[in-house]
Design an enzyme around this catalytic site. Structure first.
Site, PDB file in Angstrom:
ATOM      1  N   TYR A   1       4.468  12.756  -4.087  1.00  0.00           N
ATOM      2  CA  TYR A   1       4.305  12.602  -5.536  1.00  0.00           C
ATOM      3  C   TYR A   1       5.303  13.500  -6.272  1.00  0.00           C
ATOM      4  O   TYR A   1       5.874  13.109  -7.286  1.00  0.00           O
ATOM      5  CB  TYR A   1       2.869  12.935  -5.947  1.00  0.00           C
ATOM      6  CG  TYR A   1       1.863  11.929  -5.446  1.00  0.00           C
ATOM      7  CD1 TYR A   1       1.626  10.742  -6.134  1.00  0.00           C
ATOM      8  CD2 TYR A   1       1.134  12.156  -4.282  1.00  0.00           C
ATOM      9  CE1 TYR A   1       0.703   9.813  -5.679  1.00  0.00           C
ATOM     10  CE2 TYR A   1       0.206  11.237  -3.817  1.00  0.00           C
ATOM     11  CZ  TYR A   1      -0.007  10.062  -4.520  1.00  0.00           C
ATOM     12  OH  TYR A   1      -0.916   9.135  -4.053  1.00  0.00           O
TER      13      TYR A   1
ATOM     14  N   ASN B   1      -0.657   1.066 -10.818  1.00  0.00           N
ATOM     15  CA  ASN B   1       0.429   0.132 -10.526  1.00  0.00           C
ATOM     16  C   ASN B   1      -0.127  -1.294 -10.539  1.00  0.00           C
ATOM     17  O   ASN B   1      -0.986  -1.632  -9.721  1.00  0.00           O
ATOM     18  CB  ASN B   1       1.022   0.461  -9.150  1.00  0.00           C
ATOM     19  CG  ASN B   1       2.070  -0.536  -8.695  1.00  0.00           C
ATOM     20  OD1 ASN B   1       2.523  -1.384  -9.454  1.00  0.00           O
ATOM     21  ND2 ASN B   1       2.444  -0.431  -7.432  1.00  0.00           N
TER      22      ASN B   1
ATOM     23  N   CYS C   1       3.777   1.409  -4.111  1.00  0.00           N
ATOM     24  CA  CYS C   1       3.180   2.724  -4.368  1.00  0.00           C
ATOM     25  C   CYS C   1       2.488   3.274  -3.121  1.00  0.00           C
ATOM     26  O   CYS C   1       2.207   4.476  -3.059  1.00  0.00           O
ATOM     27  CB  CYS C   1       2.216   2.652  -5.546  1.00  0.00           C
ATOM     28  SG  CYS C   1       0.918   1.421  -5.370  1.00  0.00           S
ATOM     29  N   HIS C   2       2.230   2.415  -2.120  1.00  0.00           N
ATOM     30  CA  HIS C   2       1.633   2.915  -0.879  1.00  0.00           C
ATOM     31  C   HIS C   2       2.592   3.841  -0.130  1.00  0.00           C
ATOM     32  O   HIS C   2       2.167   4.587   0.746  1.00  0.00           O
ATOM     33  CB  HIS C   2       1.204   1.745   0.025  1.00  0.00           C
ATOM     34  CG  HIS C   2       2.325   0.866   0.463  1.00  0.00           C
ATOM     35  ND1 HIS C   2       2.793  -0.180  -0.301  1.00  0.00           N
ATOM     36  CD2 HIS C   2       3.094   0.872   1.593  1.00  0.00           C
ATOM     37  CE1 HIS C   2       3.775  -0.788   0.336  1.00  0.00           C
ATOM     38  NE2 HIS C   2       3.997  -0.159   1.473  1.00  0.00           N
TER      39      HIS C   2
ATOM     40  N   GLU D   1       4.461  -0.559   8.363  1.00  0.00           N
ATOM     41  CA  GLU D   1       5.874  -0.229   8.118  1.00  0.00           C
ATOM     42  C   GLU D   1       6.399   0.851   9.057  1.00  0.00           C
ATOM     43  O   GLU D   1       7.589   1.145   9.035  1.00  0.00           O
ATOM     44  CB  GLU D   1       6.052   0.208   6.652  1.00  0.00           C
ATOM     45  CG  GLU D   1       5.740  -0.916   5.676  1.00  0.00           C
ATOM     46  CD  GLU D   1       6.053  -0.531   4.239  1.00  0.00           C
ATOM     47  OE1 GLU D   1       6.596   0.572   4.013  1.00  0.00           O
ATOM     48  OE2 GLU D   1       5.759  -1.338   3.338  1.00  0.00           O
TER      49      GLU D   1
END
Length: 199
Positions: free
Chosen positions: A137, A160, A168-169, A195
């Site tokens: 962040y 979001n 945003c993850h 991912e």
């Protein structure tokens, strides 16, 4: 404001999908349509996808209550809502490919009509975080031009309107823990594992 869910009248029983597409095209051409919506099944639950003429404006997880999301969209974007036939097949295909591990980015246009000011700036930066990478962040705050606005970054991520497409993850706490997520902590962890996130 009450949302109006337009539906294609059952005139052409031989090909209702074709009729729906014709009505959708007419509605877009005459600008009598605010949003197209459809639901996409996914490993993190059913996703509501809503698009304006400019692009995908909202992706909502089932835990957000899709009916409540539609009511909010009717108030904030416009009440003329049409269930999409094949009009949103492109984004559905890209989401399917992403969840299957065949896609690392999205080509569908996104409309950030629901984000303003600093939140909009943060969301634009999030689109630059590569697949498989994460930022804290604090890193996002600095990259967005306000290094001290860590809490505001958290709020931008939490609100979001287009999660997954605007990733945003990929924003985590400085200690490496995942932090909160609009779709729930389990969904965030699933996306990061998909991912193969690295720091």
């Amino acid at each position: 404001m009450t949302r109006t869910l337009a539906a294609a009248p059952p005139v052409d029983r031989a090909d209702p999908d074709r009729l729906r597409e014709r009505l959708t095209t007419e509605a877009r051409t005459t600008r009598s349509l605010d949003l197209l919506v459809r639901t996409v099944d996914s490993p993190v639950g059913a996703l509501l996808v809503a698009a304006t003429g400019a692009g995908v404006a909202r992706v909502a997880f089932a835990v957000e209550d899709h009916d409540a999301v539609l009511d909010d969209l009717a108030r904030r974007v416009g009440p003329r809502v049409l269930q999409a036939g094949s009009s949103l097949d492109g984004v559905a295909r890209e989401l399917d490919d992403y969840f299957a591990g065949r896609r690392t980015g999205f080509e569908q246009p996104v409309d950030l009509v629901l984000a303003r000011g600093f939140r909009h700036t943060v969301l634009e930066h999030l689109r630059e975080i590569p697949y498989g990478a994460v930022e804290s962040y604090a890193q996002v705050a600095a990259a967005s031009g306000s290094p001290r606005a860590v809490r505001a970054v958290g709020t931008a991520c939490a609100t979001n309107p287009v999660p997954i497409l605007v990733p945003c993850h990929r924003v985590v706490r400085s200690d490496g823990s995942t932090g909160a997520y609009r779709g729930g902590a389990q969904a965030k962890r699933w996306l990061l594992d998909l991912e193969g996130e690295t720091r």
